[in-house]
Motif scaffolding. Sequence first.
Motif, PDB file in Angstrom:
ATOM      1  N   THR A 167       5.072   9.909  -7.395  1.00 57.30           N
ATOM      2  CA  THR A 167       6.053  10.009  -8.479  1.00 57.30           C
ATOM      3  C   THR A 167       5.381  10.406  -9.792  1.00 57.30           C
ATOM      4  O   THR A 167       5.873  11.275 -10.520  1.00 57.30           O
ATOM      5  N   SER A 168       4.252   9.775 -10.074  1.00 58.69           N
ATOM      6  CA  SER A 168       3.527  10.076 -11.310  1.00 58.69           C
ATOM      7  C   SER A 168       3.045  11.525 -11.323  1.00 58.69           C
ATOM      8  O   SER A 168       3.177  12.236 -12.329  1.00 58.69           O
ATOM      9  N   PHE A 169       2.494  11.976 -10.197  1.00 50.36           N
ATOM     10  CA  PHE A 169       2.004  13.342 -10.086  1.00 50.36           C
ATOM     11  C   PHE A 169       3.133  14.351 -10.286  1.00 50.36           C
ATOM     12  O   PHE A 169       3.014  15.317 -11.041  1.00 50.36           O
ATOM     13  N   THR A 170       4.263  14.111  -9.616  1.00 55.53           N
ATOM     14  CA  THR A 170       5.392  15.049  -9.673  1.00 55.53           C
ATOM     15  C   THR A 170       6.026  15.059 -11.055  1.00 55.53           C
ATOM     16  O   THR A 170       6.420  16.111 -11.572  1.00 55.53           O
ATOM     17  N   LYS A 171       6.117  13.895 -11.670  1.00 60.10           N
ATOM     18  CA  LYS A 171       6.708  13.784 -13.013  1.00 60.10           C
ATOM     19  C   LYS A 171       5.934  14.621 -14.021  1.00 60.10           C
ATOM     20  O   LYS A 171       6.516  15.205 -14.938  1.00 60.10           O
ATOM     21  N   LEU A 224       4.262   5.554  -5.734  1.00 56.59           N
ATOM     22  CA  LEU A 224       4.133   5.594  -7.197  1.00 56.59           C
ATOM     23  C   LEU A 224       3.180   6.700  -7.643  1.00 56.59           C
ATOM     24  O   LEU A 224       3.413   7.353  -8.663  1.00 56.59           O
ATOM     25  N   GLN A 225       2.119   6.919  -6.879  1.00 58.99           N
ATOM     26  CA  GLN A 225       1.182   8.008  -7.195  1.00 58.99           C
ATOM     27  C   GLN A 225       1.874   9.361  -7.072  1.00 58.99           C
ATOM     28  O   GLN A 225       1.702  10.246  -7.919  1.00 58.99           O
ATOM     29  N   GLU A 261       0.836  -1.209   0.000  1.00 59.70           N
ATOM     30  CA  GLU A 261       0.000   0.000   0.000  1.00 59.70           C
ATOM     31  C   GLU A 261       0.869   1.256   0.000  1.00 59.70           C
ATOM     32  O   GLU A 261       0.580   2.224  -0.706  1.00 59.70           O
ATOM     33  N   GLY A 262       1.933   1.221   0.789  1.00 61.56           N
ATOM     34  CA  GLY A 262       2.856   2.351   0.824  1.00 61.56           C
ATOM     35  C   GLY A 262       3.529   2.571  -0.520  1.00 61.56           C
ATOM     36  O   GLY A 262       3.719   3.704  -0.957  1.00 61.56           O
ATOM     37  N   MET A 263       3.870   1.467  -1.192  1.00 57.48           N
ATOM     38  CA  MET A 263       4.513   1.563  -2.495  1.00 57.48           C
ATOM     39  C   MET A 263       3.578   2.183  -3.518  1.00 57.48           C
ATOM     40  O   MET A 263       3.988   2.999  -4.351  1.00 57.48           O
ATOM     41  N   GLN A 264       2.295   1.820  -3.460  1.00 60.53           N
ATOM     42  CA  GLN A 264       1.305   2.406  -4.368  1.00 60.53           C
ATOM     43  C   GLN A 264       1.231   3.914  -4.187  1.00 60.53           C
ATOM     44  O   GLN A 264       1.151   4.677  -5.150  1.00 60.53           O
ATOM     45  N   TRP A 265       1.268   4.349  -2.940  1.00 61.89           N
ATOM     46  CA  TRP A 265       1.233   5.778  -2.627  1.00 61.89           C
ATOM     47  C   TRP A 265       2.469   6.485  -3.186  1.00 61.89           C
ATOM     48  O   TRP A 265       2.375   7.574  -3.762  1.00 61.89           O
TER      49      TRP A 265
END
Length: 202
Positions: A127-131, A124-125, A118-122
């Motif tokens: 990272t995607s937002f910032t990218k 990744l979210q 669950e922490g990893m999913q967060w």
Amino acid sequence: MKLLYKSEQFNLKNNVASITTIFEKVNDSIEGNDFVFSHLIVDDIEVYDKHEDYLKEHIGEIINVEIVTRRTKEMIWETMTSVNSYLERAIPALRTLVDESYEKFTDKTWNGINQLAEGMQWILQFTSFTKNAHQQPSNWDSIEESVKKCEESFSELIEGIEVQDTVLISDILSYEVTPAYEELRKNLVISLKDERFLKNVN
């Protein structure tokens, strides 16, 4: 009920149709601006997820709904700080989980692995937002590379889980996930020292 956003105020009926109006206003408030939707404040209660469900559940009694937005860079900074704090807690917990898993796999072990996922999913979210933002914090390439290593280690972990190989799972947690998390945290700490980015968060 009243819908509030900055200095604007709208009167809405307490019905389900008004929920659509609320989210139309959310979209209008961020479209074309360097803002992102953060959360709603519904009668002094901060609602960060499942907004529609919460509104439907309380629609008959709501008095005020406030739309809260953040500047994109402010949201990046806040989330980056939260991810760093999460890793600060998660890494020692992960080491304990590994030590215990080598001795015996229990329900607690599996729960710990689920929480990590669950922490990893967060992460990744984030990272995607910032990218996709207009501007990234310093050291961003290194952060992205660290996240990629974390993601790869979790892919290996899933393979171990699928075959229920507990020794392999423990090894991956110890030799892949933990170092990847440590490297990610090190790079986040570097970014959080970027005073220029911080000064521009306002």
